[in-house]
Each structure stands twice: as C-alpha cells, then as structure tokens.
Design a protein around this motif. Structure first.
Motif, PDB file in Angstrom:
ATOM      1  N   GLY A  12       0.838  -1.201   0.000  1.00 46.57           N
ATOM      2  CA  GLY A  12       0.000   0.000   0.000  1.00 46.57           C
ATOM      3  C   GLY A  12       0.869   1.246   0.000  1.00 46.57           C
ATOM      4  O   GLY A  12       2.081   1.174  -0.272  1.00 46.57           O
ATOM      5  N   ASN A  13       0.267   2.385   0.295  1.00 41.86           N
ATOM      6  CA  ASN A  13       1.016   3.654   0.359  1.00 41.86           C
ATOM      7  C   ASN A  13       1.511   3.848   1.789  1.00 41.86           C
ATOM      8  O   ASN A  13       0.750   4.241   2.677  1.00 41.86           O
ATOM      9  N   ILE A  14       2.796   3.569   1.984  1.00 43.04           N
ATOM     10  CA  ILE A  14       3.360   3.514   3.340  1.00 43.04           C
ATOM     11  C   ILE A  14       3.891   4.893   3.720  1.00 43.04           C
ATOM     12  O   ILE A  14       4.642   5.513   2.967  1.00 43.04           O
ATOM     13  N   ILE A  15       3.485   5.368   4.902  1.00 37.23           N
ATOM     14  CA  ILE A  15       3.950   6.692   5.359  1.00 37.23           C
ATOM     15  C   ILE A  15       4.189   6.654   6.859  1.00 37.23           C
ATOM     16  O   ILE A  15       3.365   6.152   7.620  1.00 37.23           O
ATOM     17  N   TYR A  16       5.360   7.178   7.282  1.00 35.80           N
ATOM     18  CA  TYR A  16       5.723   7.180   8.701  1.00 35.80           C
ATOM     19  C   TYR A  16       6.813   8.239   8.925  1.00 35.80           C
ATOM     20  O   TYR A  16       7.236   8.895   7.969  1.00 35.80           O
ATOM     21  N   THR A  17       7.219   8.428  10.179  1.00 35.61           N
ATOM     22  CA  THR A  17       8.280   9.411  10.463  1.00 35.61           C
ATOM     23  C   THR A  17       9.426   8.739  11.230  1.00 35.61           C
ATOM     24  O   THR A  17       9.193   7.961  12.152  1.00 35.61           O
ATOM     25  N   LYS A  18      10.662   9.090  10.818  1.00 35.96           N
ATOM     26  CA  LYS A  18      11.840   8.687  11.607  1.00 35.96           C
ATOM     27  C   LYS A  18      12.247   9.824  12.521  1.00 35.96           C
ATOM     28  O   LYS A  18      12.774   9.621  13.605  1.00 35.96           O
ATOM     29  N   GLN A  19      12.046  11.047  12.036  1.00 36.13           N
ATOM     30  CA  GLN A  19      12.396  12.283  12.755  1.00 36.13           C
ATOM     31  C   GLN A  19      11.138  13.136  12.854  1.00 36.13           C
ATOM     32  O   GLN A  19      10.228  12.970  12.052  1.00 36.13           O
ATOM     33  N   PRO A  20      11.108  14.099  13.796  1.00 44.09           N
ATOM     34  CA  PRO A  20       9.891  14.915  13.917  1.00 44.09           C
ATOM     35  C   PRO A  20       9.588  15.787  12.695  1.00 44.09           C
ATOM     36  O   PRO A  20       8.457  16.185  12.518  1.00 44.09           O
ATOM     37  N   ASP A  21      10.604  16.079  11.858  1.00 48.60           N
ATOM     38  CA  ASP A  21      10.357  17.104  10.841  1.00 48.60           C
ATOM     39  C   ASP A  21      10.131  16.573   9.427  1.00 48.60           C
ATOM     40  O   ASP A  21      10.036  17.364   8.491  1.00 48.60           O
ATOM     41  N   ALA A  22      10.033  15.247   9.238  1.00 46.42           N
ATOM     42  CA  ALA A  22       9.870  14.771   7.852  1.00 46.42           C
ATOM     43  C   ALA A  22       9.154  13.438   7.778  1.00 46.42           C
ATOM     44  O   ALA A  22       9.371  12.561   8.625  1.00 46.42           O
ATOM     45  N   PHE A  23       8.292  13.297   6.759  1.00 45.67           N
ATOM     46  CA  PHE A  23       7.663  11.997   6.495  1.00 45.67           C
ATOM     47  C   PHE A  23       8.575  11.141   5.621  1.00 45.67           C
ATOM     48  O   PHE A  23       9.285  11.658   4.753  1.00 45.67           O
ATOM     49  N   GLU A  24       8.548   9.842   5.836  1.00 48.21           N
ATOM     50  CA  GLU A  24       9.132   8.867   4.918  1.00 48.21           C
ATOM     51  C   GLU A  24       7.942   8.287   4.152  1.00 48.21           C
ATOM     52  O   GLU A  24       6.973   7.838   4.783  1.00 48.21           O
TER      53      GLU A  24
END
Ligand SMILES: [Zn+2]
Length: 427
Positions: A10-22
């Motif tokens: 699917g369309n995977i979206i998450y954050t490793k850092q507070p300021d950017a989406f992966e």
C-alpha cells in the motif's frame, strides 16, 4: 520458508524524525517474527514466496500511541465541559469513578471503552483505571482481549478525595500489592501494570514512600499528572512547601524517572528547572491539547520540549478530551500551538503535521520500546486507512491524504489493524 513472515502492500507513510515523512508509494512492508523487517519499493527476491496482502490505494501508517487516557471517564466524555480542572474533578470525575466499586457497572462501562479502543487507530495506550482493584483487573482482562498493547494502572488516592473514593494510606499500598500479584498470575501477553498515583494533591508523603518501595520490589513504570493548572500548582506548593517545583515532589520520592520509565500528563506550566529535571531523568511528556482547552488549563510549550530533545507523545486524556481518536489530538496539537504562538509567545513556532504525527507514533511509542515507526527492528504495529469515502475533485498525494486523516477521519477509515505482527478484529 518461515511461517512468521507476511507482507502488506500500500502507500506507506511514517516518520523517523519529527520534521519529515518517509513515504513509499505502492510499496511493501515486510513483517518477520512480529517485527518490521523493512519497507521496499520493489519486493526483494527472497520474499517472493511469502503471502502479500494488497491494500490497493490505502494508506499504511504505524499504529497510534495514546500516552494518557482515563478508561472510567469514557462514559461522560463530551459532558460537563463548562468547568475548570479542580471543580470538574469534584463534580464529574469522582462521582463517576465511585461507581466502579460495582463490577456490573464497571463491566458495562469498560466494555464500551475497550470496544471503541479496539476499533480506533490506537495500538498502544497508557490507561488510568480507578482506585478499585477488582474493576481494574476486569479492565485489564478486556484490554488483553482487545489485542492492543497497554499499560493499565490502579489509581492511588489517600487524601483530598471524597470519602466514598478515598483510601486509607495502608489500604492503598496493600491493595496495590494485591493487584500486582493478581496481574502476575494472569500472565497477560499485552497488558502490563503501571503505578498510578493520581497526582500530588491526592497522595500523602507516606503513600508516595510506600509506592517507591512497591516500585523497587516489582520494577514498575509510573504515570501521573504534572503542572496542568495554575490552582493545582499553587495547591502542590501549599501541600509540599519544601519542594522546588511540582515535579520535584515526585523526584523527592524517587518517582520521577530516575530508575523507572515515567510518563507525566500535561506539563502546561513546566518551568526551566522542571524541564531540566525531566530531561535529566528521561521523563516522558503526554501532551493532551484538547483536555487542556476543555478544562481551561492552558497550552503547553511543546515546541520547546521538542527543541530540548525531551520525550514527547500525545494523550487523548478522555474525558478531559472528548474522544479517543488520536488523529483529533494531532489536529488539536497543531491548532493550540498556533493560538499559543499568536496570543502568548511568538518565539515558539506552531507545530507542523509531521511533528504531531511523529509525537502520536514514534514519540510516544518510545515509552513502549521500539514502537511507532517502520524502521527495521521496530515492533510491527500498523494501521491501514481507506480514505475513499472522503471524495476530492483531484488526485491528492500521500502526505495530503494523511493530513486529511488527521483533521477529519474517524473509525470508518480503518480497514485493518496489526499489533506486534498480529491482525486484530476492528469490526
Ligand atoms: Zn488525566
């Protein structure tokens, strides 16, 4: 081939850092032994034979983490919102919490709470129960059955509570030990006990000392409230005149993160010294923006906490907050940070959607270990969102679609939910 491998597409979206989406569009999320193995645009050859569940154009995000919620208050969410904190506790909270002495009432009320938590996008939560040992165990049974991973606490109160809810000091300590022993016998997989002194005004010095002994004996984490409201802070100063600041009281008794994971709700008025102590001790902050508005507390300086590198997550704080929907907490966090910036302090910029999503996933997830991200080795908590109900005249990119989820999704968008690599029922 390992039976413990499966793959979501699917369309995977998450954050490793507070300021950017992966973001990985139409990508593959691989789970192995309950952990994230990786996110791939093209599935590696070695995973060719494993089962793939294709969720089409859906979004796939890490499960949401609620660092602060009161299960017994669920029944009066959205009611009695015209009072400030201390009056609100007297008028709404204590009479309702007293009903949990009766297990038939507790069962009815907690079942509604557990069912709605199961259907929400939340996969992890830190939950307050009441002072009642048996009803707290009943809630823990229900949370275990829900499939969510939770910390649940029997509340301690031996002063400044109405007679019908107030415990004797020794009784409060003894009941806490009995409750922990009961929990150990239950051998839950996903449900853990957490020490829960309600807040400093509710607990005598003697009870705090007893709780420290219990904590050392059983190695338990702790949750409570901190610097939520100005009258409450004045009251703590009166009760503990020797303290340097509110959090110093918990620290004085060894209950402020020094040798146990600790999460404190609110921190609206934490000053320099309190912030410094939280940083030194690794205390987690549960930011509860809707509750802080509803009971007229104020707006916490969250940007400051992030800049200092403090652990910050989000809490729904039902029933100070009206909903367990943690997306709503994200939207409220952005909105209240803008009001703070406009009305109070322009040195702290408003929060972004990336930052509040980070707080509601990886930020709060750290209280549970490697939780709240799709980086390799993280526990596999995932939520699949189908936003096709929410029409738009143009195609939207993945980030915009997630932003709309933050502002106006509800449990109708939740297509599937996984906790520690197991799919759980959200019907
Ligand atoms: Zn609370």
């Amino acid at each position: 081939m390992s039976e413990s491998v499966f793959i979501l597409k699917g369309n995977i979206i998450y954050t490793k850092q507070p300021d950017a989406f992966e973001i990985c569009e139409r990508g593959y999320l691989v789970c192995e032994d309950g952990k994230v193995q990786g996110v791939y645009q093209t599935l590696p050859f070695k995973y060719g034979g494993y089962p793939v569940t294709d969720y089409g154009d859906c979004l796939i995000i890490p499960g949401l983490v609620d660092l602060h919620i009161h299960a017994p208050q669920y029944s009066y969410r959205g009611l009695g919102m015209d009072l400030e904190l201390l009056e609100w506790l007297e008028v709404n909270t204590f009479p309702e919490e007293a009903k949990f002495e009766y297990l038939d009432y507790a069962e009815k009320s907690y079942q509604i709470f557990a069912d709605n938590m199961r259907r929400s996008a939340t996969t992890r939560a830190c939950i307050f129960a009441t002072v009642h040992r048996e009803a707290t165990l009943l809630l823990m049974d229900m949370m275990e059955k829900s499939g969510l991973c939770t910390f649940v606490g029997k509340v301690n109160m031996d002063r400044n509570a109405p007679d019908f809810l107030c415990e004797e000091t020794q009784e409060s300590a003894d009941e806490t030990v009995e409750w922990i022993k009961d929990v150990l016998h239950k051998k839950y997989r996903n449900t853990l006990p957490i020490l829960t002194p309600r807040f400093v005004p509710s607990c005598t010095d003697a009870l705090m000392e007893d709780l420290k002994k219990i904590q050392l004996r059983y190695s338990l984490p702790l949750q409570s409230h901190l610097s939520e409201n100005l009258s409450e802070i004045d009251w703590v100063k009166e009760l503990c005149p020797w303290s340097e600041f509110y959090g110093d009281v918990y620290d004085h008794f060894g209950l402020f993160g020094a040798d146990c994971p600790t999460v404190m709700a609110h921190c609206v008025y934490s000053g320099e010294k309190e912030i410094e102590r939280m940083k030194e001790n690794g205390v987690f902050i549960a930011h509860c923006p809707e509750s802080n508005m509803n009971v007229s507390s104020g707006i916490a300086p969250v940007r400051r906490f992030l800049e200092e590198g403090l652990h910050v997550g989000l809490g729904s704080d039902v029933a100070g907050g009206s909903t367990e929907n943690l997306f709503a907490a994200m939207a409220h966090a952005v909105q209240s940070s803008k009001l703070r910036w406009r009305l109070e302090d322009q040195s702290l910029d408003p929060l972004s959607v990336e930052e509040v999503f980070y707080m509601g996933t990886k930020g709060g997830g750290a209280f549970f270990g490697k939780v709240g991200s799709f980086e390799p080795g993280y526990e596999f908590d995932a939520v699949v969102l189908d936003d096709s109900r929410l029409k738009h005249p143009q195609p939207l990119d993945v980030k915009s679609r997630l932003e709309r989820m933050v502002y106006f999704s509800d449990d109708r968008e939740i297509r599937a939910k996984y906790v520690r690599g197991r799919q759980i029922d959200t019907d």
